[in-house]
Design an enzyme around this catalytic site. Structure first.
Site, PDB file in Angstrom:
ATOM      1  N   ASP A  37       0.863  -1.186   0.000  1.00 48.90           N
ATOM      2  CA  ASP A  37       0.000   0.000   0.000  1.00 48.90           C
ATOM      3  C   ASP A  37       0.896   1.231   0.000  1.00 48.90           C
ATOM      4  O   ASP A  37       1.811   1.350   0.820  1.00 48.90           O
ATOM      5  CB  ASP A  37      -0.898  -0.010   1.245  1.00 48.90           C
ATOM      6  CG  ASP A  37      -2.059   0.960   1.114  1.00 48.90           C
ATOM      7  OD1 ASP A  37      -1.799   2.152   0.826  1.00 48.90           O
ATOM      8  OD2 ASP A  37      -3.205   0.557   1.297  1.00 48.90           O
ATOM      9  N   HIS A 107     -10.402  -5.923  -2.326  1.00 47.25           N
ATOM     10  CA  HIS A 107      -9.048  -6.103  -1.796  1.00 47.25           C
ATOM     11  C   HIS A 107      -9.095  -6.302  -0.295  1.00 47.25           C
ATOM     12  O   HIS A 107     -10.040  -5.879   0.374  1.00 47.25           O
ATOM     13  CB  HIS A 107      -8.150  -4.904  -2.135  1.00 47.25           C
ATOM     14  CG  HIS A 107      -8.716  -3.591  -1.707  1.00 47.25           C
ATOM     15  ND1 HIS A 107      -9.683  -2.944  -2.441  1.00 47.25           N
ATOM     16  CD2 HIS A 107      -8.476  -2.813  -0.634  1.00 47.25           C
ATOM     17  CE1 HIS A 107     -10.005  -1.814  -1.824  1.00 47.25           C
ATOM     18  NE2 HIS A 107      -9.292  -1.711  -0.712  1.00 47.25           N
ATOM     19  N   PHE A 108      -8.046  -6.937   0.190  1.00 40.26           N
ATOM     20  CA  PHE A 108      -7.847  -7.138   1.623  1.00 40.26           C
ATOM     21  C   PHE A 108      -6.592  -6.399   2.036  1.00 40.26           C
ATOM     22  O   PHE A 108      -5.579  -6.441   1.336  1.00 40.26           O
ATOM     23  CB  PHE A 108      -7.687  -8.635   1.947  1.00 40.26           C
ATOM     24  CG  PHE A 108      -8.972  -9.410   1.868  1.00 40.26           C
ATOM     25  CD1 PHE A 108      -9.495  -9.791   0.647  1.00 40.26           C
ATOM     26  CD2 PHE A 108      -9.659  -9.758   3.027  1.00 40.26           C
ATOM     27  CE1 PHE A 108     -10.685 -10.506   0.575  1.00 40.26           C
ATOM     28  CE2 PHE A 108     -10.848 -10.472   2.955  1.00 40.26           C
ATOM     29  CZ  PHE A 108     -11.365 -10.843   1.737  1.00 40.26           C
TER      30      PHE A 108
HETATM   31  P1  5GP Z   1      -9.912   1.015   0.598  1.00 44.53           P
HETATM   32  O1  5GP Z   1     -10.104   2.414   1.106  1.00 44.53           O
HETATM   33  O2  5GP Z   1     -10.625   0.853  -0.720  1.00 44.53           O
HETATM   34  O3  5GP Z   1     -10.245  -0.075   1.568  1.00 44.53           O
HETATM   35  O4  5GP Z   1      -8.366   0.838   0.347  1.00 44.53           O
HETATM   36  C1  5GP Z   1      -7.702   1.321  -0.770  1.00 44.53           C
HETATM   37  C2  5GP Z   1      -6.238   1.327  -0.430  1.00 44.53           C
HETATM   38  O5  5GP Z   1      -5.519   1.560  -1.615  1.00 44.53           O
HETATM   39  C3  5GP Z   1      -5.842   2.449   0.551  1.00 44.53           C
HETATM   40  O6  5GP Z   1      -5.247   1.884   1.703  1.00 44.53           O
HETATM   41  C4  5GP Z   1      -4.868   3.293  -0.244  1.00 44.53           C
HETATM   42  O7  5GP Z   1      -3.800   3.742   0.544  1.00 44.53           O
HETATM   43  C5  5GP Z   1      -4.411   2.359  -1.325  1.00 44.53           C
HETATM   44  N1  5GP Z   1      -4.043   3.022  -2.563  1.00 44.53           N
HETATM   45  C6  5GP Z   1      -4.698   4.045  -3.164  1.00 44.53           C
HETATM   46  N2  5GP Z   1      -4.077   4.368  -4.324  1.00 44.53           N
HETATM   47  C7  5GP Z   1      -3.011   3.534  -4.428  1.00 44.53           C
HETATM   48  C8  5GP Z   1      -1.996   3.390  -5.421  1.00 44.53           C
HETATM   49  O8  5GP Z   1      -1.932   4.091  -6.422  1.00 44.53           O
HETATM   50  N3  5GP Z   1      -1.068   2.421  -5.205  1.00 44.53           N
HETATM   51  C9  5GP Z   1      -1.095   1.611  -4.090  1.00 44.53           C
HETATM   52  N4  5GP Z   1      -0.131   0.692  -3.986  1.00 44.53           N
HETATM   53  N5  5GP Z   1      -2.049   1.731  -3.150  1.00 44.53           N
HETATM   54  C10 5GP Z   1      -2.996   2.663  -3.328  1.00 44.53           C
END
Ligand code: 5GP
Length: 145
Positions: A37, A107-108
């Site tokens: 992340d 995703h997890f």
């Molecule tokens: P959610 O909020 O959908 O559960 O988690 C999405 C995750 O994706 C977040 O923890 C955020 O930091 C991560 N994330 C967002 N954009 C990117 C990216 O461009 N690359 C990576 N590796 N992680 C990302």
């Protein structure tokens, strides 16, 4: 984004899977990808996604794809434990905007935890240095079964 609706093929994880956006890979096979992340809530925060499923969330995923992803989560979490020796590991999975989800490709999160290090808030962590993520990914990958 609600819990129902179409999959957006231009979400950031779809772009990572197509190689259009770079990511720091921990490991992958033909079904799953584990990568760092870029806004880690703790040191060693890894994300695990399906490469084949277009499920946006837990409610939509086919059981076979879910089984592959959760097996990958366990394999990765075990490697995180061996590589980084956290005192705990939080596995997080968010569904729908109101559920805190920001990227709509299932995703997890694997978030290593230490009692004396407060975890950063979801969506409030600063972007990590690429070199730092790369070094962590290599340590975790070296500890895989
Ligand atoms: P959610 O909020 O959908 O559960 O988690 C999405 C995750 O994706 C977040 O923890 C955020 O930091 C991560 N994330 C967002 N954009 C990117 C990216 O461009 N690359 C990576 N590796 N992680 C990302």
């Amino acid at each position: 984004m609600s819990l129902t609706g179409p999959y957006d093929p231009d979400n950031i994880f779809a772009k990572i899977l197509r190689g259009e956006v770079p990511a720091v890979t921990v490991w992958q096979d033909k079904h799953v990808l584990a990568f760092m992340d870029v806004f880690p809530q703790s040191e060693g925060h890894v994300l695990v996604i399906s490469k084949t499923s277009q499920a946006r969330n837990l409610l939509e995923v086919e059981p076979r794809d879910l089984a592959r992803v959760t097996a990958a989560v366990q394999r990765t979490a075990r490697a995180v434990e061996r590589a980084l020796s956290p005192e705990g590991i939080s596995v997080m999975q968010l569904n729908g905007q109101a559920g805190g989800q920001t990227v709509f490709h299932l995703h997890f999160h694997i978030i290593p935890r230490w009692a004396d290090r407060p975890v950063k808030g979801h969506g409030h962590a600063p972007m990590a240095e690429l070199e730092t993520l790369q070094a962590l990914a290599e340590r975790i990958a070296a500890a895989l079964d």
